[in-house]
Design a protein around this motif. Structure first.
Motif, PDB file in Angstrom:
ATOM      1  N   GLN A 265       0.830  -1.204   0.000  1.00 30.49           N
ATOM      2  CA  GLN A 265       0.000   0.000   0.000  1.00 30.49           C
ATOM      3  C   GLN A 265       0.864   1.253   0.000  1.00 30.49           C
ATOM      4  O   GLN A 265       0.597   2.209  -0.754  1.00 30.49           O
ATOM      5  N   ASN A 266       1.900   1.222   0.838  1.00 32.86           N
ATOM      6  CA  ASN A 266       2.814   2.370   0.874  1.00 32.86           C
ATOM      7  C   ASN A 266       3.516   2.554  -0.478  1.00 32.86           C
ATOM      8  O   ASN A 266       3.735   3.685  -0.938  1.00 32.86           O
ATOM      9  N   LEU A 267       3.884   1.403  -1.089  1.00 34.28           N
ATOM     10  CA  LEU A 267       4.549   1.478  -2.388  1.00 34.28           C
ATOM     11  C   LEU A 267       3.632   2.083  -3.447  1.00 34.28           C
ATOM     12  O   LEU A 267       4.055   2.932  -4.252  1.00 34.28           O
ATOM     13  N   GLN A 268       2.357   1.647  -3.417  1.00 34.09           N
ATOM     14  CA  GLN A 268       1.407   2.175  -4.384  1.00 34.09           C
ATOM     15  C   GLN A 268       1.175   3.669  -4.171  1.00 34.09           C
ATOM     16  O   GLN A 268       1.088   4.449  -5.145  1.00 34.09           O
ATOM     17  N   GLU A 269       1.078   4.059  -2.924  1.00 41.21           N
ATOM     18  CA  GLU A 269       0.900   5.484  -2.635  1.00 41.21           C
ATOM     19  C   GLU A 269       2.104   6.290  -3.085  1.00 41.21           C
ATOM     20  O   GLU A 269       1.959   7.406  -3.612  1.00 41.21           O
ATOM     21  N   GLU A 270       3.306   5.712  -2.895  1.00 42.05           N
ATOM     22  CA  GLU A 270       4.516   6.404  -3.341  1.00 42.05           C
ATOM     23  C   GLU A 270       4.551   6.528  -4.868  1.00 42.05           C
ATOM     24  O   GLU A 270       4.936   7.557  -5.425  1.00 42.05           O
ATOM     25  N   LYS A 271       4.126   5.449  -5.583  1.00 37.83           N
ATOM     26  CA  LYS A 271       4.067   5.508  -7.032  1.00 37.83           C
ATOM     27  C   LYS A 271       3.112   6.609  -7.495  1.00 37.83           C
ATOM     28  O   LYS A 271       3.400   7.368  -8.446  1.00 37.83           O
ATOM     29  N   GLU A 272       1.964   6.697  -6.825  1.00 39.64           N
ATOM     30  CA  GLU A 272       0.988   7.721  -7.187  1.00 39.64           C
ATOM     31  C   GLU A 272       1.526   9.121  -6.938  1.00 39.64           C
ATOM     32  O   GLU A 272       1.307  10.038  -7.759  1.00 39.64           O
ATOM     33  N   ARG A 273       2.275   9.297  -5.842  1.00 35.92           N
ATOM     34  CA  ARG A 273       2.851  10.626  -5.575  1.00 35.92           C
ATOM     35  C   ARG A 273       3.892  10.984  -6.635  1.00 35.92           C
ATOM     36  O   ARG A 273       3.956  12.131  -7.103  1.00 35.92           O
ATOM     37  N   LYS A 274       4.733  10.009  -7.008  1.00 31.72           N
ATOM     38  CA  LYS A 274       5.745  10.271  -8.038  1.00 31.72           C
ATOM     39  C   LYS A 274       5.080  10.645  -9.371  1.00 31.72           C
ATOM     40  O   LYS A 274       5.537  11.548 -10.087  1.00 31.72           O
ATOM     41  N   LEU A 275       3.988   9.907  -9.681  1.00 29.61           N
ATOM     42  CA  LEU A 275       3.283  10.185 -10.929  1.00 29.61           C
ATOM     43  C   LEU A 275       2.706  11.592 -10.937  1.00 29.61           C
ATOM     44  O   LEU A 275       2.763  12.312 -11.956  1.00 29.61           O
ATOM     45  N   GLU A 276       2.134  12.017  -9.816  1.00 33.82           N
ATOM     46  CA  GLU A 276       1.540  13.348  -9.724  1.00 33.82           C
ATOM     47  C   GLU A 276       2.583  14.454  -9.833  1.00 33.82           C
ATOM     48  O   GLU A 276       2.288  15.558 -10.294  1.00 33.82           O
ATOM     49  N   CYS A 277       3.821  14.130  -9.364  1.00 28.68           N
ATOM     50  CA  CYS A 277       4.862  15.162  -9.365  1.00 28.68           C
ATOM     51  C   CYS A 277       5.645  15.247 -10.683  1.00 28.68           C
ATOM     52  O   CYS A 277       6.542  16.106 -10.828  1.00 28.68           O
ATOM     53  N   LEU A 278       5.368  14.331 -11.612  1.00 26.26           N
ATOM     54  CA  LEU A 278       6.109  14.370 -12.883  1.00 26.26           C
ATOM     55  C   LEU A 278       5.741  15.629 -13.674  1.00 26.26           C
ATOM     56  O   LEU A 278       4.562  16.020 -13.759  1.00 26.26           O
ATOM     57  N   PRO A 279       6.779  16.252 -14.282  1.00 25.92           N
ATOM     58  CA  PRO A 279       6.484  17.412 -15.153  1.00 25.92           C
ATOM     59  C   PRO A 279       5.762  16.948 -16.427  1.00 25.92           C
ATOM     60  O   PRO A 279       5.855  15.762 -16.800  1.00 25.92           O
ATOM     61  N   PRO A 280       5.070  17.839 -17.122  1.00 27.83           N
ATOM     62  CA  PRO A 280       4.348  17.449 -18.342  1.00 27.83           C
ATOM     63  C   PRO A 280       5.310  16.935 -19.419  1.00 27.83           C
ATOM     64  O   PRO A 280       6.468  17.342 -19.483  1.00 27.83           O
ATOM     65  N   GLU A 281       4.809  16.029 -20.220  1.00 31.92           N
ATOM     66  CA  GLU A 281       5.628  15.468 -21.295  1.00 31.92           C
ATOM     67  C   GLU A 281       5.744  16.495 -22.424  1.00 31.92           C
ATOM     68  O   GLU A 281       4.727  17.040 -22.881  1.00 31.92           O
ATOM     69  N   PRO A 282       6.976  16.794 -22.896  1.00 31.93           N
ATOM     70  CA  PRO A 282       7.150  17.754 -24.008  1.00 31.93           C
ATOM     71  C   PRO A 282       6.471  17.239 -25.282  1.00 31.93           C
ATOM     72  O   PRO A 282       6.292  16.034 -25.468  1.00 31.93           O
ATOM     73  N   SER A 283       6.146  18.177 -26.199  1.00 31.56           N
ATOM     74  CA  SER A 283       5.525  17.793 -27.461  1.00 31.56           C
ATOM     75  C   SER A 283       6.573  17.214 -28.397  1.00 31.56           C
ATOM     76  O   SER A 283       7.768  17.519 -28.276  1.00 31.56           O
ATOM     77  N   PRO A 284       6.178  16.424 -29.372  1.00 30.30           N
ATOM     78  CA  PRO A 284       7.134  15.798 -30.285  1.00 30.30           C
ATOM     79  C   PRO A 284       7.935  16.808 -31.106  1.00 30.30           C
ATOM     80  O   PRO A 284       9.069  16.535 -31.505  1.00 30.30           O
ATOM     81  N   ASP A 285       7.370  17.991 -31.360  1.00 26.40           N
ATOM     82  CA  ASP A 285       8.083  18.966 -32.168  1.00 26.40           C
ATOM     83  C   ASP A 285       8.955  19.896 -31.349  1.00 26.40           C
ATOM     84  O   ASP A 285       9.539  20.843 -31.873  1.00 26.40           O
ATOM     85  N   ASP A 286       9.068  19.655 -30.038  1.00 25.23           N
ATOM     86  CA  ASP A 286       9.954  20.488 -29.191  1.00 25.23           C
ATOM     87  C   ASP A 286      11.389  20.082 -29.480  1.00 25.23           C
ATOM     88  O   ASP A 286      11.785  18.912 -29.275  1.00 25.23           O
ATOM     89  N   PRO A 287      12.219  21.043 -29.999  1.00 24.23           N
ATOM     90  CA  PRO A 287      13.602  20.682 -30.335  1.00 24.23           C
ATOM     91  C   PRO A 287      14.456  20.299 -29.131  1.00 24.23           C
ATOM     92  O   PRO A 287      15.488  19.655 -29.274  1.00 24.23           O
ATOM     93  N   GLU A 288      14.021  20.639 -27.926  1.00 27.58           N
ATOM     94  CA  GLU A 288      14.800  20.322 -26.722  1.00 27.58           C
ATOM     95  C   GLU A 288      14.304  19.053 -26.036  1.00 27.58           C
ATOM     96  O   GLU A 288      14.689  18.767 -24.888  1.00 27.58           O
ATOM     97  N   SER A 289      13.452  18.334 -26.737  1.00 31.20           N
ATOM     98  CA  SER A 289      12.915  17.113 -26.126  1.00 31.20           C
ATOM     99  C   SER A 289      13.733  15.894 -26.526  1.00 31.20           C
ATOM    100  O   SER A 289      14.417  15.903 -27.559  1.00 31.20           O
ATOM    101  N   VAL A 290      13.626  14.891 -25.661  1.00 28.40           N
ATOM    102  CA  VAL A 290      14.347  13.625 -25.867  1.00 28.40           C
ATOM    103  C   VAL A 290      13.315  12.503 -25.851  1.00 28.40           C
ATOM    104  O   VAL A 290      12.518  12.398 -24.914  1.00 28.40           O
ATOM    105  N   LYS A 291      13.359  11.674 -26.866  1.00 26.08           N
ATOM    106  CA  LYS A 291      12.475  10.512 -26.919  1.00 26.08           C
ATOM    107  C   LYS A 291      13.243   9.297 -26.362  1.00 26.08           C
ATOM    108  O   LYS A 291      14.292   8.951 -26.887  1.00 26.08           O
ATOM    109  N   ILE A 292      12.686   8.740 -25.283  1.00 26.15           N
ATOM    110  CA  ILE A 292      13.371   7.601 -24.651  1.00 26.15           C
ATOM    111  C   ILE A 292      12.444   6.396 -24.686  1.00 26.15           C
ATOM    112  O   ILE A 292      11.273   6.468 -24.318  1.00 26.15           O
ATOM    113  N   ILE A 293      13.030   5.298 -25.161  1.00 26.35           N
ATOM    114  CA  ILE A 293      12.321   4.015 -25.153  1.00 26.35           C
ATOM    115  C   ILE A 293      12.941   3.164 -24.032  1.00 26.35           C
ATOM    116  O   ILE A 293      14.159   2.914 -24.033  1.00 26.35           O
TER     117      ILE A 293
END
Length: 373
Positions: A265-293
């Motif tokens: 439960q603590n792990l799931q709550e921590e995952k949810e907090r990390k997800l909420e704190c992630l910055p927005p994903e850059p758009s594909p046409d942003d020249p300063e973006s990095v596509k990571i697989i």
């Protein structure tokens, strides 16, 4: 200064000395001290001995001159004043062994005492009878012990003999011989007394044997019962221990389940907090973006864009928030092969940005599972 007679006395001895003088009325302190020392400072014994002297009974420490009995017997349990054995012990021995006890009271001043001892009591055939058929106790009536026995037996004259045995569960006088008697007559009369009362001893021996057998049987039954009881108690103890062991095991398993549930439960709550704190994903046409697989340990792939200026911590938090990601992991780059410092460490207190880590616009990173390490 202390008086001479009180020198080197303890306080307790001084108190006993004054108490003894007060009880007996003896004026001489030296005499009081001497009497107490004779009795090893036992004030009760000293007072009793003093009272006996006043009543005409000789003191055990000042006996009148007398000729000891000359009874040369082979039995080492001859009870006489010569060896200072008390009469109660002789009675106890006779009772315990179921034997006849012959008591002889010696009158020192009687005219027939010497002749009886010399000619009758010391006769070989009398000695043989005594040694083989009975116990023997003798004492002068001038001795305190002899005097007490005399008061109990109430003899009329001397020489005096009494035959005592266990009869009807108590020590009883079954024969009395008084006056001068010849060896043959003495043997005949003692033999007659013993023969007449032998059945009581035989009966008592049978009863005692039966009681002993009953006691042994009862003891064996008690021991068997106690053994059975101890066995039952041991079984019950083992059952209790087994129940307690199972209870503790079940409790331990339950606690482990609860702990695991809380951890998940603590792990799931921590995952949810990390997800909420992630910055927005850059758009594909942003020249300063990095596509990571990302290639996950379960061979699945996840794709996302990040900004060059973002810390490597961001890609670690992204992966941590995924349901399919392991709890502990590290991120590796392939060209060149290296582990990216995504979390703070001694070498990298502040993780670098994607650009500082040398990532290009398109990257393939590998997630290595560290959960079991």
């Amino acid at each position: 200064m202390a008086a001479p007679e009180e020198r080197d006395l303890t306080q307790e001895q001084t108190e006993k000395l004054l108490q003894f003088q007060d009880l007996t009325g003896i004026e001489s302190m030296d005499q009081c001290r001497h009497t107490l020392e004779q009795h090893n400072w036992n004030i009760e014994a000293a007072v009793q001995d003093r009272l006996n002297e006043q009543e005409g009974v000789p003191s055990v420490f000042n006996p009148p001159p007398s000729r000891p009995l000359q009874v040369n017997t082979a039995d080492h349990r001859i009870y006489s004043y010569v060896v200072s054995r008390p009469q109660p012990r002789a009675l106890n021995d006779a009772k315990r062994e179921l034997r006849f006890l012959l008591v002889y009271l010696h009158g020192d001043d009687h005219q027939d005492s010497d002749e009886f001892c010399r000619n009758t009591l010391c006769a070989p055939e009398v000695i043989s009878l005594i040694n083989t058929r009975m116990l023997f106790w003798a004492c002068s009536t001038n001795k305190p012990e002899g005097y007490r026995v005399s008061q109990a037996l109430r003899e009329n004259t001397y020489p005096f003999l009494a035959m005592i045995m266990l009869k009807d569960r108590r020590m009883t006088v079954v024969g009395r011989l008084e006056g001068l008697i010849q060896p043959d007559d003495l043997i005949n009369q003692l033999t007659f007394i013993m023969d007449a009362n032998q059945t009581y001893l035989v009966s008592e021996r049978l009863e005692r044997e039966e009681r002993n057998q009953t006691q042994v049987l009862r003891q064996q039954q008690d021991e068997a019962y106690l053994a059975s009881l101890r066995a039952d108690q041991e079984k019950e103890r083992k059952k209790r221990e087994e129940r307690e062991r199972k209870r503790r095991k079940e409790e331990e398993v339950q606690q482990q389940k609860l702990a695991e549930e809380r951890r998940r439960q603590n792990l799931q709550e921590e995952k949810e907090r990390k997800l909420e704190c992630l910055p927005p994903e850059p758009s594909p046409d942003d020249p300063e973006s990095v596509k990571i697989i990302f290639k996950l340990p379960n061979d699945s792939r996840v794709e996302r864009r990040f900004h060059f200026s973002q810390s490597l911590t961001v890609i670690h938090d992204f992966l941590f928030s995924l349901k399919e990601s392991p709890e502990k992991f590290q991120i590796e780059a392939n060209f060149p092969r290296r582990v990216l410092p995504c979390v703070p460490s001694e070498e990298w207190p502040t993780p670098p940005t994607l650009q500082e880590a040398g990532l290009s616009h398109t990257e393939v990173l590998f997630v290595q599972d560290l959960t079991d390490e």
